[in-house]
Design a protein around this motif. Structure first.
Motif, PDB file in Angstrom:
ATOM      1  N   SER A 188       0.852  -1.190   0.000  1.00  0.00           N
ATOM      2  CA  SER A 188       0.000   0.000   0.000  1.00  0.00           C
ATOM      3  C   SER A 188       0.884   1.235   0.000  1.00  0.00           C
ATOM      4  CB  SER A 188      -0.887   0.020   1.252  1.00  0.00           C
ATOM      5  OG  SER A 188      -1.667  -1.134   1.339  1.00  0.00           O
ATOM      6  N   PHE A 189       0.376   2.307  -0.574  1.00  0.00           N
ATOM      7  CA  PHE A 189       1.062   3.586  -0.509  1.00  0.00           C
ATOM      8  C   PHE A 189      -0.003   4.682  -0.562  1.00  0.00           C
ATOM      9  CE2 PHE A 189       0.502   2.742  -4.967  1.00  0.00           C
ATOM     10  CZ  PHE A 189       0.427   3.969  -5.608  1.00  0.00           C
ATOM     11  N   GLY A 190       0.418   5.932  -0.622  1.00  0.00           N
ATOM     12  CA  GLY A 190      -0.555   7.022  -0.718  1.00  0.00           C
ATOM     13  C   GLY A 190      -1.121   7.459   0.621  1.00  0.00           C
ATOM     14  N   SER A 191      -2.304   8.069   0.587  1.00  0.00           N
ATOM     15  CA  SER A 191      -2.871   8.704   1.777  1.00  0.00           C
ATOM     16  C   SER A 191      -3.169   7.715   2.902  1.00  0.00           C
ATOM     17  CB  SER A 191      -4.145   9.480   1.413  1.00  0.00           C
ATOM     18  OG  SER A 191      -5.114   8.622   0.857  1.00  0.00           O
ATOM     19  N   TYR A 192      -3.446   6.466   2.560  1.00  0.00           N
ATOM     20  CA  TYR A 192      -3.704   5.459   3.599  1.00  0.00           C
ATOM     21  C   TYR A 192      -2.473   5.274   4.471  1.00  0.00           C
ATOM     22  CZ  TYR A 192      -4.541   0.892   5.750  1.00  0.00           C
ATOM     23  OH  TYR A 192      -4.671  -0.136   6.650  1.00  0.00           O
ATOM     24  N   THR A 193      -1.305   5.187   3.850  1.00  0.00           N
ATOM     25  CA  THR A 193      -0.074   4.990   4.613  1.00  0.00           C
ATOM     26  C   THR A 193       0.384   6.274   5.289  1.00  0.00           C
ATOM     27  OG1 THR A 193       1.299   5.408   2.652  1.00  0.00           O
ATOM     28  CG2 THR A 193       0.660   3.135   3.077  1.00  0.00           C
ATOM     29  N   ARG A 194      -0.104   7.425   4.828  1.00  0.00           N
ATOM     30  CA  ARG A 194       0.264   8.711   5.447  1.00  0.00           C
ATOM     31  C   ARG A 194      -0.662   9.101   6.593  1.00  0.00           C
ATOM     32  NH1 ARG A 194       1.220   9.964  -0.071  1.00  0.00           N
ATOM     33  NH2 ARG A 194      -0.771  11.007  -0.361  1.00  0.00           N
ATOM     34  N   GLY A 195      -1.764   8.380   6.750  1.00  0.00           N
ATOM     35  CA  GLY A 195      -2.714   8.717   7.811  1.00  0.00           C
ATOM     36  C   GLY A 195      -3.587   9.908   7.473  1.00  0.00           C
ATOM     37  N   THR A 196      -3.754  10.197   6.171  1.00  0.00           N
ATOM     38  CA  THR A 196      -4.591  11.329   5.762  1.00  0.00           C
ATOM     39  C   THR A 196      -5.798  10.878   4.948  1.00  0.00           C
ATOM     40  OG1 THR A 196      -3.200  11.677   3.798  1.00  0.00           O
ATOM     41  CG2 THR A 196      -2.674  12.959   5.781  1.00  0.00           C
ATOM     42  N   ILE A 197      -6.031   9.580   4.860  1.00  0.00           N
ATOM     43  CA  ILE A 197      -7.192   9.077   4.154  1.00  0.00           C
ATOM     44  C   ILE A 197      -8.449   9.389   4.969  1.00  0.00           C
ATOM     45  CG2 ILE A 197      -7.053   6.783   5.224  1.00  0.00           C
ATOM     46  CD1 ILE A 197      -8.030   5.609   2.580  1.00  0.00           C
ATOM     47  N   LEU A 198      -9.537   9.697   4.295  1.00  0.00           N
ATOM     48  CA  LEU A 198     -10.793   9.983   4.973  1.00  0.00           C
ATOM     49  C   LEU A 198     -11.609   8.706   5.130  1.00  0.00           C
ATOM     50  CD1 LEU A 198     -12.002  13.272   3.222  1.00  0.00           C
ATOM     51  CD2 LEU A 198     -10.693  13.044   5.343  1.00  0.00           C
ATOM     52  N   PRO A 199     -12.390   8.611   6.214  1.00  0.00           N
ATOM     53  CA  PRO A 199     -13.285   7.452   6.350  1.00  0.00           C
ATOM     54  C   PRO A 199     -14.373   7.497   5.296  1.00  0.00           C
ATOM     55  CG  PRO A 199     -13.740   9.094   8.044  1.00  0.00           C
ATOM     56  CD  PRO A 199     -12.511   9.553   7.337  1.00  0.00           C
ATOM     57  N   ARG A 200     -14.981   6.367   5.026  1.00  0.00           N
ATOM     58  CA  ARG A 200     -15.996   6.293   3.975  1.00  0.00           C
ATOM     59  C   ARG A 200     -17.217   7.166   4.274  1.00  0.00           C
ATOM     60  NH1 ARG A 200     -15.044   3.535  -0.944  1.00  0.00           N
ATOM     61  NH2 ARG A 200     -17.027   2.448  -0.896  1.00  0.00           N
ATOM     62  N   LYS A 201     -17.490   7.386   5.555  1.00  0.00           N
ATOM     63  CA  LYS A 201     -18.641   8.222   5.897  1.00  0.00           C
ATOM     64  C   LYS A 201     -18.408   9.684   5.492  1.00  0.00           C
ATOM     65  CE  LYS A 201     -17.152   9.052  10.689  1.00  0.00           C
ATOM     66  NZ  LYS A 201     -17.532   8.926  12.121  1.00  0.00           N
ATOM     67  N   ALA A 202     -17.146  10.057   5.291  1.00  0.00           N
ATOM     68  CA  ALA A 202     -16.819  11.414   4.859  1.00  0.00           C
ATOM     69  C   ALA A 202     -16.544  11.479   3.361  1.00  0.00           C
ATOM     70  CB  ALA A 202     -15.602  11.942   5.619  1.00  0.00           C
ATOM     71  N   ASP A 203     -16.085  10.370   2.788  1.00  0.00           N
ATOM     72  CA  ASP A 203     -15.768  10.338   1.357  1.00  0.00           C
ATOM     73  C   ASP A 203     -16.039   8.932   0.845  1.00  0.00           C
ATOM     74  OD1 ASP A 203     -14.837  10.523  -1.183  1.00  0.00           O
ATOM     75  OD2 ASP A 203     -12.759  10.939  -0.669  1.00  0.00           O
ATOM     76  N   GLU A 204     -17.160   8.767   0.147  1.00  0.00           N
ATOM     77  CA  GLU A 204     -17.530   7.437  -0.346  1.00  0.00           C
ATOM     78  C   GLU A 204     -16.579   6.931  -1.419  1.00  0.00           C
ATOM     79  OE1 GLU A 204     -20.890   8.839  -3.652  1.00  0.00           O
ATOM     80  OE2 GLU A 204     -21.492   7.894  -1.775  1.00  0.00           O
ATOM     81  N   ASN A 205     -15.740   7.820  -1.959  1.00  0.00           N
ATOM     82  CA  ASN A 205     -14.754   7.428  -2.966  1.00  0.00           C
ATOM     83  C   ASN A 205     -13.361   7.198  -2.376  1.00  0.00           C
ATOM     84  OD1 ASN A 205     -16.403   7.530  -5.370  1.00  0.00           O
ATOM     85  ND2 ASN A 205     -16.457   9.744  -5.092  1.00  0.00           N
ATOM     86  N   SER A 206     -13.286   7.178  -1.060  1.00  0.00           N
ATOM     87  CA  SER A 206     -12.005   6.952  -0.402  1.00  0.00           C
ATOM     88  C   SER A 206     -11.411   5.623  -0.882  1.00  0.00           C
ATOM     89  CB  SER A 206     -12.232   6.913   1.114  1.00  0.00           C
ATOM     90  OG  SER A 206     -11.020   6.908   1.805  1.00  0.00           O
TER      91      SER A 206
END
Length: 265
Positions: A48-66
């Motif tokens: 994995s890489f990107g926002s998930y590994t940086r801790g900046t990914i949004l939960p699905r309740k805030a962004d359904e396209n996360s």
């Protein structure tokens, strides 16, 4: 509560919680296992890489396209072009996830599960030694090249360093602006937004409120469509109005206006 208190609470609510983390981790582990089983020694690495590994990914309740960015590093001793690996990943997804939505969104194969979306990125390592890895991913459609080099972990290091220097305010700030971004049709890509934020100077700012105001004021508009330009202009004007209310002592009104921009979840 005040503006700073509200933004702090909201940014905390925009963190993926344990139940969702467990679900995502289970899906990543399953994906990893199935890739190894399907491709065997055709792949060298996967991660994995990107926002998930940086801790900046949004939960699905805030962004359904996360989504989770996931790199699959193939062996490529025969110099195959990206299309070969797109087909391989598409066949893999159809084999293991036949009931899920699967489609091409260059430079990725998108795999949509019920609770998360994966963006599978094919890559290969063009270096000869593991300690000098040079990952290559599909180049943009308008590029003259088939592949382009990338360092998936370099930006992680930059954001983490910036967050440490700025009293751990950068990651909450990123989540807030990404939340506004997703509520407004993704004016910016997530990467563009994060990159813009870490390039800002917050020398005289002391809390999340100050950082948020500074970041909003500095959002670029050059090259945006007319519609997106108006969305950013509206945001900036609203923040000016909120600051004016604060200066006049109308704190309740200021907070109410902020909630119209960024409602709590």
């Amino acid at each position: 509560m005040g503006i700073n208190g509200y933004l702090t609470t909201l940014s905390s609510n925009l963190i993926i919680r344990d139940i969702e983390k467990v679900s995502i981790k289970k899906s990543i582990d399953t994906l990893e296992y199935r890739l190894r089983l399907y491709f065997g020694d055709e792949i060298e690495e996967q991660f994995s890489f990107g926002s998930y590994t940086r801790g900046t990914i949004l939960p699905r309740k805030a962004d359904e396209n996360s989504d989770i960015d996931y790199m699959v590093v193939f062996k490529n001793s025969y110099g195959y072009k990206p299309e070969t690996f797109f087909k391989k990943l598409k066949n893999f997804a159809n084999h293991w996830y036949s009931t899920s939505e699967i489609y091409r969104d260059s430079p990725t194969i998108v795999l949509e599960l019920n609770h998360i979306k994966f963006e599978l990125v094919p890559a290969y390592n063009s270096s000869y030694y593991n300690w000098t890895k040079q990952y290559n991913i599909p180049a943009p459609k308008l590029s003259y090249a088939d592949w382009m080099p990338t360092d998936p972990n370099e930006f992680n290091s930059k954001l983490t360093s910036k967050n440490v220097r700025e009293k751990s305010i950068i990651k909450p700030l990123v989540r807030l602006l990404k939340y506004w971004n997703t509520r407004n049709g993704h004016v910016y890509s997530s990467y563009e937004l994060e990159q813009h934020i870490i390039n800002q100077s917050f020398l005289f700012d002391s809390n999340l409120r100050d950082y948020f105001y500074k970041a909003v004021n500095s959002l670029p508009t050059c090259g945006l469509s007319y519609s997106d330009y108006n969305k950013v202009k509206y945001l900036k004007n609203k923040i000016l109005q909120i600051k004016d209310y604060e200066q006049k002592g109308y704190n309740v009104l200021a907070e109410s206006e902020l909630k119209t921009l960024l409602p709590n979840i």
